[in-house]
Design a protein around this motif. Structure first.
Motif, PDB file in Angstrom:
ATOM      1  N   GLU A 103      -5.978   9.228 -11.221  1.00  0.00           N
ATOM      2  CA  GLU A 103      -5.066   8.774 -10.196  1.00  0.00           C
ATOM      3  C   GLU A 103      -4.461   7.171 -10.586  1.00  0.00           C
ATOM      4  O   GLU A 103      -3.372   6.904 -10.666  1.00  0.00           O
ATOM      5  N   LEU A 104      -5.670   6.447 -10.803  1.00  0.00           N
ATOM      6  CA  LEU A 104      -5.560   5.056 -11.306  1.00  0.00           C
ATOM      7  C   LEU A 104      -4.677   4.780 -12.514  1.00  0.00           C
ATOM      8  O   LEU A 104      -3.693   3.957 -12.413  1.00  0.00           O
ATOM      9  N   ARG A 132       0.775  -1.131  -0.041  1.00  0.00           N
ATOM     10  CA  ARG A 132      -0.086  -0.140  -0.037  1.00  0.00           C
ATOM     11  C   ARG A 132       0.631   1.358  -0.163  1.00  0.00           C
ATOM     12  O   ARG A 132       0.177   2.529   0.232  1.00  0.00           O
ATOM     13  N   SER A 133       2.195   1.039  -0.262  1.00  0.00           N
ATOM     14  CA  SER A 133       2.763   2.431  -0.283  1.00  0.00           C
ATOM     15  C   SER A 133       4.098   2.066  -1.462  1.00  0.00           C
ATOM     16  O   SER A 133       4.290   1.064  -1.652  1.00  0.00           O
ATOM     17  N   ASP A 134       4.838   3.195  -1.690  1.00  0.00           N
ATOM     18  CA  ASP A 134       5.636   3.086  -2.703  1.00  0.00           C
ATOM     19  C   ASP A 134       6.913   2.289  -2.111  1.00  0.00           C
ATOM     20  O   ASP A 134       7.680   1.311  -2.861  1.00  0.00           O
ATOM     21  N   VAL A 168      -2.608  -2.910 -10.588  1.00  0.00           N
ATOM     22  CA  VAL A 168      -3.108  -1.895  -9.360  1.00  0.00           C
ATOM     23  C   VAL A 168      -4.418  -2.414  -8.991  1.00  0.00           C
ATOM     24  O   VAL A 168      -5.317  -2.806  -9.595  1.00  0.00           O
ATOM     25  N   THR A 178      -1.466  -1.370  -4.105  1.00  0.00           N
ATOM     26  CA  THR A 178      -2.985  -1.007  -3.777  1.00  0.00           C
ATOM     27  C   THR A 178      -3.064   0.303  -3.186  1.00  0.00           C
ATOM     28  O   THR A 178      -2.329   0.971  -2.759  1.00  0.00           O
ATOM     29  N   LYS A 179      -4.194   0.931  -3.946  1.00  0.00           N
ATOM     30  CA  LYS A 179      -4.532   2.313  -3.692  1.00  0.00           C
ATOM     31  C   LYS A 179      -5.705   2.205  -2.710  1.00  0.00           C
ATOM     32  O   LYS A 179      -6.632   1.779  -3.029  1.00  0.00           O
ATOM     33  N   LYS A 180      -5.440   2.835  -1.556  1.00  0.00           N
ATOM     34  CA  LYS A 180      -6.513   2.708  -0.458  1.00  0.00           C
ATOM     35  C   LYS A 180      -7.368   3.671  -0.617  1.00  0.00           C
ATOM     36  O   LYS A 180      -7.008   5.012  -0.837  1.00  0.00           O
ATOM     37  N   LEU A 181      -8.832   3.606  -0.738  1.00  0.00           N
ATOM     38  CA  LEU A 181      -9.741   4.593  -0.592  1.00  0.00           C
ATOM     39  C   LEU A 181     -10.670   4.552   0.273  1.00  0.00           C
ATOM     40  O   LEU A 181     -11.578   3.722   0.252  1.00  0.00           O
ATOM     41  N   LEU A 190      -0.924   5.580 -11.413  1.00  0.00           N
ATOM     42  CA  LEU A 190      -0.469   4.468 -10.625  1.00  0.00           C
ATOM     43  C   LEU A 190      -0.119   3.321 -11.897  1.00  0.00           C
ATOM     44  O   LEU A 190       0.777   2.603 -11.495  1.00  0.00           O
ATOM     45  N   LEU A 225      -7.611  -1.262  -6.102  1.00  0.00           N
ATOM     46  CA  LEU A 225      -8.428  -0.154  -5.560  1.00  0.00           C
ATOM     47  C   LEU A 225      -8.926  -1.030  -4.291  1.00  0.00           C
ATOM     48  O   LEU A 225      -9.803  -1.963  -4.222  1.00  0.00           O
TER      49      LEU A 225
END
Lengths: 219, 120, 219, 120
Positions: A53-54, A18-20, A64, A36-39, A57, A66
């Protein structure tokens, strides 16, 4: 010996970082890594901004996902219907959210037991998950953050869920769900989580290989 | 007169596995720190009874490459691996244990998993 | 179920308690209790006084054992040859003492691993113990007094010794070796020590019944 | 909509045993103290992984007779018994756990081992 030989030749996928910095470290140890992009959602997102944004990413990380963190089942259905070019995960824990995620047919329900005093999963939900092809994500990182007493509880719920996942042949994966670099673990070490939940070694391997691969085919 | 017990007959000798591991830390660790961290991980994960059954034993740690070897009863390899996977810090500094491989002898372990870190 | 039924009908003997308060409590939980007189020896004891004391103890407690704590193998042979009307135990820990006790044919060697970095027992000693009918005493109380790390070591040495005791069919018993009331444990709880050292349930039971009974026949 | 998971199908239900125990202490203990002591004993003896497998669960403690019931996975009865045998104090006061008996149901356990302590 054959176990270790096949280990070194194996192909492993980390489904949820969940981070770079977590992505960078995981990329050293895995053959593929899903970013993973946390929303966190309380109402409909700005779809235009989210799509942009996606897209960025995907450019940076390739695969990726979500991750929806919400209390509202209707938002899960909305996101699913918009079908962004990403895997859709739902953060489990709320029983209505757990069920809605499975009924909406998202790609994965992560840690349905999180923050609960029970597994958040039962044979009814297992049946729905199997029918709709929703994977259950077994995350290591929540274990890293809690007291020994809470570790016992989490392990109990995860082991119970695994029994149901096995019995109903629900897709699943094992992941670090690392928020940062220090929560990343190697593939063989994540397998040991599964084995200690009651998986046979091939079942644990499939949870980092076959099942993740099947999910990635949906992208 | 012997001051130490003799070696056991082969049938009663414990069957071990050797695990090669790498430590990723926010700083480099000493062998002493790693040895202690392995013990603490075993005791908190398996307790003293589980640790007596798993018999984890620190063998060696190369401080330059931050890689090492730990021995464990062959029936308890996955328990120790899990114990190490749950380590988050060593002596107050953040750390990750990553297992590199498992073998029945130190020689094979070095050849297959540690040679690339400069072991011989 | 049958296990528990036979448990309540069983006959249990506590072979080693070392104070009056420990004897009193153990007597509530066991069918027979042996009172142990601890004798720390650096040279020959006053035999007259010792005989009187043992006589008084027999009057008070019935079955009595004499526990030799010494560094001198010659004293073990001397006590054995005088054959006082008591079981003769030797406190293990010193390798020469362990061997001398087995060769002298005393009744029991208690905790040959005590204070050591190894079990203090090997297949040679196991052979002598079996030949001379010397029992090995597995004591719980040292475990109560030490750190978790030391508990691991003690359990390792005890389990290793048990493997040899089983293989060579050495007489043995499980005991609290309680110095005081708070170190006394019930028979079924002492059995759990044996079971966790690797004994089958009947082997653990025999360590509190058949083997103690056989030793008491020598009195 | 359900807010709790349903009961598991019988084949996946855990198989438990119930252990009756008596506590001998230098003072009387409360149920809360005993519950905590059982957890501590399990964690130190079996670790969090062993405890997750043994699943010890405090059921009830009668403060008058200082006797109680704890549940455990049926494969781990002897491990929990040993953990309790190694307890030396409860909340700072000296104590001994003595197990009275084991049964597959609370009803039989009470009848056989706790009736004499006034349980019904």
């Amino acid at each position: 010996m054959s176990e270790e030989l096949s280990f070194s030749r194996d192909y492993f996928i980390e489904m949820d970082v969940r981070s770079d910095e977590a992505y960078q470290l995981a990329s050293e140890w895995f053959d593929e890594v899903v970013f993973t992009k946390k929303l966190v959602l309380e109402s409909s997102p700005d779809w235009g901004a989210l799509r942009e944004e996606l897209k960025a990413l995907r450019g940076a990380y390739g695969k990726v996902a979500l991750l929806l963190v919400t209390k509202k089942p209707s938002l899960i259905r909305e996101v699913k219907n918009r079908s962004p070019k990403a895997l859709i995960y739902v953060q489990g824990g709320d029983m209505r959210v757990n069920r809605a995620a499975l009924e909406a047919g998202v790609d994965a329900l992560i840690s349905p037991w999180l923050g609960r005093k029970d597994p958040g999963f039962d044979h009814i939900l297992a049946g729905i998950a199997a029918k709709n092809g929703v994977a259950v994500g077994f995350s290591l990182s929540p274990l890293l953050r809690v007291s020994p007493y809470e570790r016992v509880q989490l392990l109990l719920f995860m082991a119970k869920t695994w029994q149901l996942v096995r019995k109903y042949d629900v897709p699943r994966f094992i992941t670090s769900s690392a928020e940062g670099r220090w929560e990343v673990r190697g593939p063989r070490d994540l397998m040991s989580l599964g084995i200690n939940l009651g998986m046979e070694i091939p079942e644990a391997r499939a949870s980092l290989n076959f099942h993740p691969r099947s999910l990635l085919l949906r992208l | 007169m012997k001051e130490k017990p003799k070696y056991l007959p082969p049938t009663l000798r414990d069957k071990y596995r050797y695990i090669a591991f790498q430590v990723i830390g926010e700083r480099a660790f000493t062998g002493e720190e790693i040895k202690r961290a392995i013990w603490e991980a075993s005791l908190s994960t398996l307790g003293f009874l589980g640790s007596a059954k798993a018999k984890p034993w620190f063998i060696k740690f190369d401080e330059k490459s931050q890689t090492g070897i730990v021995r464990v009863d062959r029936e308890h390899v996955e328990e120790l691996r899990f114990a190490l996977a749950l380590v988050t810090q060593v002596n107050g500094s953040r750390a990750i244990f990553r297992t590199l491989g498992v073998s029945g002898t130190i020689k094979r372990l070095k050849g297959k998993f540690l040679a690339q870190y400069g072991w011989r």
